[in-house]
Design a protein around this motif. Sequence first.
Motif, PDB file in Angstrom:
ATOM      1  N   SER A   1     -12.335 -35.343   3.024  1.00 28.37           N
ATOM      2  CA  SER A   1     -12.233 -36.506   2.273  1.00 28.37           C
ATOM      3  C   SER A   1     -11.191 -37.391   2.779  1.00 28.37           C
ATOM      4  O   SER A   1     -11.122 -38.790   2.569  1.00 28.37           O
ATOM      5  N   SER A   2      -9.893 -36.705   3.100  1.00 26.91           N
ATOM      6  CA  SER A   2      -8.746 -37.860   3.716  1.00 26.91           C
ATOM      7  C   SER A   2      -9.244 -38.504   4.907  1.00 26.91           C
ATOM      8  O   SER A   2      -8.862 -39.670   5.123  1.00 26.91           O
ATOM      9  N   GLU A   3      -9.908 -37.621   5.819  1.00 21.41           N
ATOM     10  CA  GLU A   3     -10.221 -38.406   7.042  1.00 21.41           C
ATOM     11  C   GLU A   3     -11.264 -39.560   6.744  1.00 21.41           C
ATOM     12  O   GLU A   3     -11.233 -40.628   7.315  1.00 21.41           O
ATOM     13  N   LEU A   4     -11.942 -39.298   5.551  1.00 17.58           N
ATOM     14  CA  LEU A   4     -13.092 -40.441   5.322  1.00 17.58           C
ATOM     15  C   LEU A   4     -12.332 -41.604   4.859  1.00 17.58           C
ATOM     16  O   LEU A   4     -12.599 -42.771   5.129  1.00 17.58           O
ATOM     17  N   ASN A   5     -11.451 -41.334   3.814  1.00 19.88           N
ATOM     18  CA  ASN A   5     -10.535 -42.375   3.452  1.00 19.88           C
ATOM     19  C   ASN A   5      -9.601 -43.247   4.345  1.00 19.88           C
ATOM     20  O   ASN A   5      -9.600 -44.333   4.290  1.00 19.88           O
ATOM     21  N   SER A   6      -9.253 -42.537   5.533  1.00 18.70           N
ATOM     22  CA  SER A   6      -8.418 -42.968   6.307  1.00 18.70           C
ATOM     23  C   SER A   6      -9.364 -44.138   7.309  1.00 18.70           C
ATOM     24  O   SER A   6      -9.147 -45.062   7.766  1.00 18.70           O
ATOM     25  N   LEU A   7     -10.655 -43.492   7.601  1.00 16.99           N
ATOM     26  CA  LEU A   7     -11.715 -44.139   8.283  1.00 16.99           C
ATOM     27  C   LEU A   7     -12.168 -45.414   7.614  1.00 16.99           C
ATOM     28  O   LEU A   7     -12.134 -46.397   8.099  1.00 16.99           O
ATOM     29  N   LEU A   8     -12.182 -45.372   6.297  1.00 13.16           N
ATOM     30  CA  LEU A   8     -12.827 -46.441   5.392  1.00 13.16           C
ATOM     31  C   LEU A   8     -11.633 -47.596   5.372  1.00 13.16           C
ATOM     32  O   LEU A   8     -12.034 -48.757   5.374  1.00 13.16           O
TER      33      LEU A   8
ATOM     34  N   LEU B   1     -18.773 -44.625   2.146  1.00  9.75           N
ATOM     35  CA  LEU B   1     -18.763 -44.340   0.607  1.00  9.75           C
ATOM     36  C   LEU B   1     -19.817 -43.794  -0.106  1.00  9.75           C
ATOM     37  O   LEU B   1     -19.599 -42.902  -1.217  1.00  9.75           O
ATOM     38  N   THR B   2     -20.929 -43.734   0.636  1.00  7.63           N
ATOM     39  CA  THR B   2     -21.878 -42.721  -0.083  1.00  7.63           C
ATOM     40  C   THR B   2     -21.533 -41.406   0.099  1.00  7.63           C
ATOM     41  O   THR B   2     -21.560 -40.473  -0.906  1.00  7.63           O
ATOM     42  N   ILE B   3     -20.938 -40.862   1.087  1.00  9.62           N
ATOM     43  CA  ILE B   3     -20.429 -39.400   1.602  1.00  9.62           C
ATOM     44  C   ILE B   3     -19.184 -39.141   0.519  1.00  9.62           C
ATOM     45  O   ILE B   3     -19.469 -37.965  -0.055  1.00  9.62           O
ATOM     46  N   ILE B   4     -18.213 -40.111   0.394  1.00 10.17           N
ATOM     47  CA  ILE B   4     -17.375 -39.791  -0.594  1.00 10.17           C
ATOM     48  C   ILE B   4     -17.859 -39.560  -1.898  1.00 10.17           C
ATOM     49  O   ILE B   4     -17.423 -38.632  -2.823  1.00 10.17           O
ATOM     50  N   SER B   5     -18.592 -40.518  -2.354  1.00  8.13           N
ATOM     51  CA  SER B   5     -19.215 -40.149  -3.728  1.00  8.13           C
ATOM     52  C   SER B   5     -20.147 -39.015  -4.077  1.00  8.13           C
ATOM     53  O   SER B   5     -20.289 -38.406  -4.794  1.00  8.13           O
ATOM     54  N   GLN B   6     -20.960 -38.742  -2.763  1.00  7.23           N
ATOM     55  CA  GLN B   6     -21.545 -37.298  -2.917  1.00  7.23           C
ATOM     56  C   GLN B   6     -20.633 -36.070  -3.114  1.00  7.23           C
ATOM     57  O   GLN B   6     -20.864 -35.157  -3.912  1.00  7.23           O
ATOM     58  N   LYS B   7     -19.418 -36.231  -2.364  1.00  2.96           N
ATOM     59  CA  LYS B   7     -18.517 -35.218  -2.235  1.00  2.96           C
ATOM     60  C   LYS B   7     -17.691 -35.166  -3.695  1.00  2.96           C
ATOM     61  O   LYS B   7     -17.608 -33.887  -4.576  1.00  2.96           O
ATOM     62  N   ASN B   8     -17.544 -36.223  -4.257  1.00  9.16           N
ATOM     63  CA  ASN B   8     -16.962 -36.343  -5.583  1.00  9.16           C
ATOM     64  C   ASN B   8     -18.081 -35.644  -6.798  1.00  9.16           C
ATOM     65  O   ASN B   8     -17.640 -34.758  -7.590  1.00  9.16           O
ATOM     66  N   LEU B   9     -19.317 -36.170  -6.442  1.00  6.99           N
ATOM     67  CA  LEU B   9     -20.340 -35.407  -7.701  1.00  6.99           C
ATOM     68  C   LEU B   9     -20.325 -33.682  -7.344  1.00  6.99           C
ATOM     69  O   LEU B   9     -20.632 -33.095  -8.294  1.00  6.99           O
ATOM     70  N   GLN B  10     -20.229 -33.495  -6.128  1.00 10.86           N
ATOM     71  CA  GLN B  10     -20.237 -32.069  -5.816  1.00 10.86           C
ATOM     72  C   GLN B  10     -18.951 -31.339  -6.507  1.00 10.86           C
ATOM     73  O   GLN B  10     -19.213 -30.373  -7.128  1.00 10.86           O
ATOM     74  N   GLU B  11     -17.954 -32.007  -6.342  1.00 11.10           N
ATOM     75  CA  GLU B  11     -16.620 -31.319  -7.108  1.00 11.10           C
ATOM     76  C   GLU B  11     -16.649 -31.207  -8.433  1.00 11.10           C
ATOM     77  O   GLU B  11     -16.206 -30.572  -9.271  1.00 11.10           O
TER      78      GLU B  11
END
Length: 121
Positions: free
Chosen positions: A11-18, A54-64
Amino acid sequence: MEFKELLKKSSSELNSLLLEYRSELFTLRFKNQSSNLEQSHKIAQIRKIIARILTIISQKNLQENPKPKKLTKKQKKAKKFILSHKPKSLKSHFRSHIKPLLAPKIQNKIAKPVEMSAQNE
């Protein structure tokens, strides 16, 4: 970047990529407005990559944090009771609750000018 590659990242890598892609999109839009961008198709590509991230981030948030459980029958009845006792409109709420509270204040304001005019005569 493909969706499968993005799924492997944290998730941290995804945020930096975003952040990186959003800043790149900003510069591309700026260049496009000033007519210095020759490859305008890159704007659409980057927008799609941002959407994937953004889709992947929201999917990970729903899993958590999964969605809350369904309400029980008692909870549903309580919710219906609360919702049924709300005023139908703001206007009706004003008429029934707020206007009676304001009535004495309005009457006092009206009465004062009348008393003053009676004293002046």
